[in-house]
Design a protein around this motif. Structure first.
Motif, PDB file in Angstrom:
ATOM      1  N   GLY A  31      -7.366  -1.748   2.886  1.00 23.77           N
ATOM      2  CA  GLY A  31      -6.460  -2.875   3.063  1.00 23.77           C
ATOM      3  C   GLY A  31      -7.031  -3.910   4.006  1.00 23.77           C
ATOM      4  N   SER A  33      -4.368  -6.529  -2.375  1.00 30.01           N
ATOM      5  CA  SER A  33      -4.681  -6.920  -1.001  1.00 30.01           C
ATOM      6  C   SER A  33      -5.577  -8.151  -0.974  1.00 30.01           C
ATOM      7  CB  SER A  33      -5.381  -5.766  -0.265  1.00 30.01           C
ATOM      8  OG  SER A  33      -4.446  -4.946   0.390  1.00 30.01           O
ATOM      9  N   ALA A  58      -4.446  -1.676  -6.185  1.00 27.59           N
ATOM     10  CA  ALA A  58      -4.030  -1.884  -4.801  1.00 27.59           C
ATOM     11  C   ALA A  58      -5.030  -2.760  -4.045  1.00 27.59           C
ATOM     12  CB  ALA A  58      -3.862  -0.541  -4.100  1.00 27.59           C
ATOM     13  N   CYS A  59      -6.319  -2.522  -4.259  1.00 31.09           N
ATOM     14  CA  CYS A  59      -7.341  -3.338  -3.591  1.00 31.09           C
ATOM     15  C   CYS A  59      -7.264  -4.790  -4.064  1.00 31.09           C
ATOM     16  CB  CYS A  59      -8.726  -2.765  -3.866  1.00 31.09           C
ATOM     17  SG  CYS A  59      -9.074  -1.199  -3.039  1.00 31.09           S
ATOM     18  N   ALA A  88      -6.413   3.954   3.026  1.00 36.45           N
ATOM     19  CA  ALA A  88      -5.632   2.777   2.638  1.00 36.45           C
ATOM     20  C   ALA A  88      -5.697   1.711   3.720  1.00 36.45           C
ATOM     21  CB  ALA A  88      -4.182   3.172   2.368  1.00 36.45           C
ATOM     22  N   SER A 127       0.525   3.371  -3.257  1.00 37.30           N
ATOM     23  CA  SER A 127      -0.691   4.175  -3.411  1.00 37.30           C
ATOM     24  C   SER A 127      -0.670   5.388  -2.498  1.00 37.30           C
ATOM     25  CB  SER A 127      -1.927   3.321  -3.124  1.00 37.30           C
ATOM     26  OG  SER A 127      -2.042   2.269  -4.039  1.00 37.30           O
ATOM     27  N   TRP A 177       0.811  -1.212   0.000  1.00 39.21           N
ATOM     28  CA  TRP A 177       0.000   0.000   0.000  1.00 39.21           C
ATOM     29  C   TRP A 177       0.847   1.266   0.000  1.00 39.21           C
ATOM     30  CZ3 TRP A 177      -5.015   0.789  -0.914  1.00 39.21           C
ATOM     31  CH2 TRP A 177      -5.857  -0.315  -0.893  1.00 39.21           C
TER      32      TRP A 177
END
Length: 595
Positions: free
Chosen positions: A52, A441, A437-438, A48, A37, A34
């Protein structure tokens, strides 16, 4: 119910360090994922943490690995323990102790390492102590031996750097190098959503969803799912996202809010309500300075000219006639400013910080009556501060280097070597970066949860049944959920300690650069997973960061000192974690005992 009652203490220790290993995984590996980002300012630090947590837990509990390899990556032969359940339980407990201790020490000192490599190395060390070095798989072993691990350590960052650089150069050629890049950024955004959606779907199918069995489907079915998902994301972006960007960026309508995105094509014909001088988008500059920090920036430039590029890490004179301040003293001043801000906060963190300030421990031991009462008052405040301090940490200030220090001067040189692009153009790619990013995760929670839960599942199985675990052991959903929660706690409470040295500490970040880095890392992980090669997602994102940084056209755009420290910490993980685990196993296994 326990069968090995006499080994309850080993089970308790193993469980404790399984939780600690998951906590370290969140504070180190997930935080690094993360950091890109957050560094790019595509998303706030607090958001985040929230996203996350949500996607880590969703990935682990919904499509998480339901089987865990007891002999990690084939390093120890399956018949090692020969039905000796207590030895197996002790072996994996010690592996968790060694791996989590090393990662925790590194996290405390802001040194990024891979929890996966740490655990694998610890298992190898346990194997040496248990069955001897000759039985440990030092070679390739179909991509599961230590030889493959060393190969991945060198290949993965380099390949990720190549993929990340290729994607960013495509963005650079299509958008950034245009005379008027804003329209190009808006109208080509669906294409990059198509690329990101396809990569994210591939990541979930091939790496993040072993329990769904998607890899067993026909190639035609998988191709239709992957292409269809990517095309669906592209279509949604074309119908809803492009008109919203058109009104917000090209028409510069400051009245447009986030919920107007649901108006879709109607925004194309909507009259401008409040036209602004510039597009109303966030500022994506790494250093966004107020008056005080602006004076510090001017001080940095003056010092840089005076020192002529000489980076002395020892001391620096802050004013004529004063004693020089050490780097540690300047760091403490920065932390003191943050604590002062938190003391003025009206929320729980402010209450906790004020309670700790107003109730200092007195002289003498803690069991003194006065100190015992004070400790009871401080305990809830200490817990609150520990849980919430990370949410209020100033990540961006920490990433840019403390003003007036050689580190701050060095980072300013790195930023000066990187070309800056208009904020309205970068704003387009911030949404793509949040998507990648999601997904990262989600895939991490689904797949890498096995790194923590695998040894714990073996310990629990052995303790509860009294039998050695097979090559694979079923992992209950509740174990996945518990460790996913601990991963999220680690990310939220201590992830800032890794984030502050990643991202902008390596090179200049922006949303277009950041989404290129994350997509490059995701592609690399997919390639390696197809050949069953162990790879660390964190190493891939670091390599992609360097690759994108070099696209600025000069090696000065990368902080090579930080890169060198990262490489050193990666390499040292294998012998240190392995040696520590082997020594502990040998100590407990061969210590003199009396029957």
């Amino acid at each position: 119910m326990s069968v090995l009652h006499e080994y309850d203490y080993i089970f308790a220790i193993g469980t404790l360090f399984a939780f600690l290993d998951a906590y370290n995984n969140g504070a180190n590996d997930v935080a690094n994922s993360w950091a890109t980002s957050v560094s790019s300012r595509s998303i706030s630090y607090r958001m985040a943490m929230v996203l996350g947590t949500i996607f880590e837990i969703l990935g682990a509990t919904t499509v998480g690995a339901r089987t865990a390899e007891t002999i990690k990556n084939g390093i120890i032969p399956p018949d090692t323990f020969k039905d000796n359940a207590p030895v197996q339980m002790m072996a994996f407990t010690i592996a968790l102790v060694a791996a989590s201790s090393w990662v925790m020490w590194c996290t405390r000192h802001s040194a990024h390492v891979s929890s996966t490599y740490s655990l694998i190395s610890a298992v190898a060390g346990v194997g040496v102590a248990t069955v001897g070095a000759s039985k440990v798989q030092w070679g390739w072993n179909n991509g599961k031996g230590l030889g493959a691990i060393f190969a991945g350590l060198g290949m993965a960052p380099a390949i990720a750097g190549g993929f990340g650089a290729a994607i960013f150069m495509m963005i650079k050629l299509i958008v950034h190098m245009r005379k008027n890049p804003a329209p190009w950024a808006v109208w080509t955004s669906p294409f990059f959503f198509l690329v990101a959606g396809t990569i994210c779907t591939l990541s979930i199918v091939y790496k993040g969803s072993p329990s769904l069995g998607l890899t067993k489907k026909s190639p035609e079915f998988l191709a239709s799912v992957i292409v269809g998902t990517g095309a669906g994301v592209c279509l949604v972006a074309l119908v809803f996202f492009v008109p919203w960007l058109y009104a917000r960026i090209l028409k510069r309508d400051s009245s447009v809010r986030w919920y107007h995105i649901f108006m879709g094509p109607l925004l194309l014909k909507r009259p401008v309500v409040a036209e602004a001088d510039r597009a109303v988008v966030p500022r994506y500059a790494v250093v966004q300075e107020d008056d005080e920090s602006m004076r510090s920036s001017n001080s940095i430039k003056q010092n840089r000219e005076q020192e002529k590029g000489n980076d002395h890490e020892r001391t620096m004179v802050v004013a004529e006639g004063q004693m020089p301040k050490t780097y540690k003293e300047i760091q403490e001043e920065g932390d003191a400013k943050l604590r002062q801000k938190l003391l003025e906060h009206r929320g729980p963190i402010g209450w906790a910080m004020r309670t700790l300030r107003d109730n200092p421990m007195g002289p003498g031991q803690i069991y003194e009556k006065k100190n015992a009462k004070t400790a009871l008052k401080r305990l809830p405040a200490q817990i609150t501060a520990a849980l919430l301090y990370g949410f209020h940490y100033d990540i961006h200030a920490a990433q840019t280097g403390i003003a007036g220090t050689p580190d701050g001067i060095r980072m300013q040189r790195v930023y000066d070597a990187a070309e800056k692009y208009p904020d309205e153009v970068e704003h387009t790619y911030s949404f793509i970066q949040v998507l990648t990013a999601c997904t990262a995760s989600f895939a991490h929670g689904a797949n890498d949860i096995g790194n923590s839960v695998g040894p714990w599942a073996v310990i629990y199985h052995t303790w509860s049944t009294g039998k050695t675990a097979d090559k694979t052991a079923i992992v209950p959903v509740w174990q996945l959920a518990v460790l996913a929660i601990w991963i999220s706690i680690g990310l939220c409470t201590y992830g800032y300690n890794i984030m502050k040295v990643m991202g902008n500490k390596i090179t200049y970040h922006s949303p277009s650069r950041g989404c290129s880095m994350e997509m490059g890392a995701a592609i690399t992980v997919l390639v390696f997973s197809q050949y069953s090669l162990p790879v660390s997602t964190s190493m891939c994102i670091t390599g992609a960061t360097v690759g994108v940084g070099l696209c600025n056209g000069t090696i000065k755009a990368v902080n090579w000192q930080r890169v060198g420290l990262l490489l050193l910490s990666w390499i040292m993980t294998i012998p240190i974690a392995g040696t520590f685990a082997g020594c502990l196993m040998g100590l407990f296994l061969y210590a003199p005992h009396f029957s």
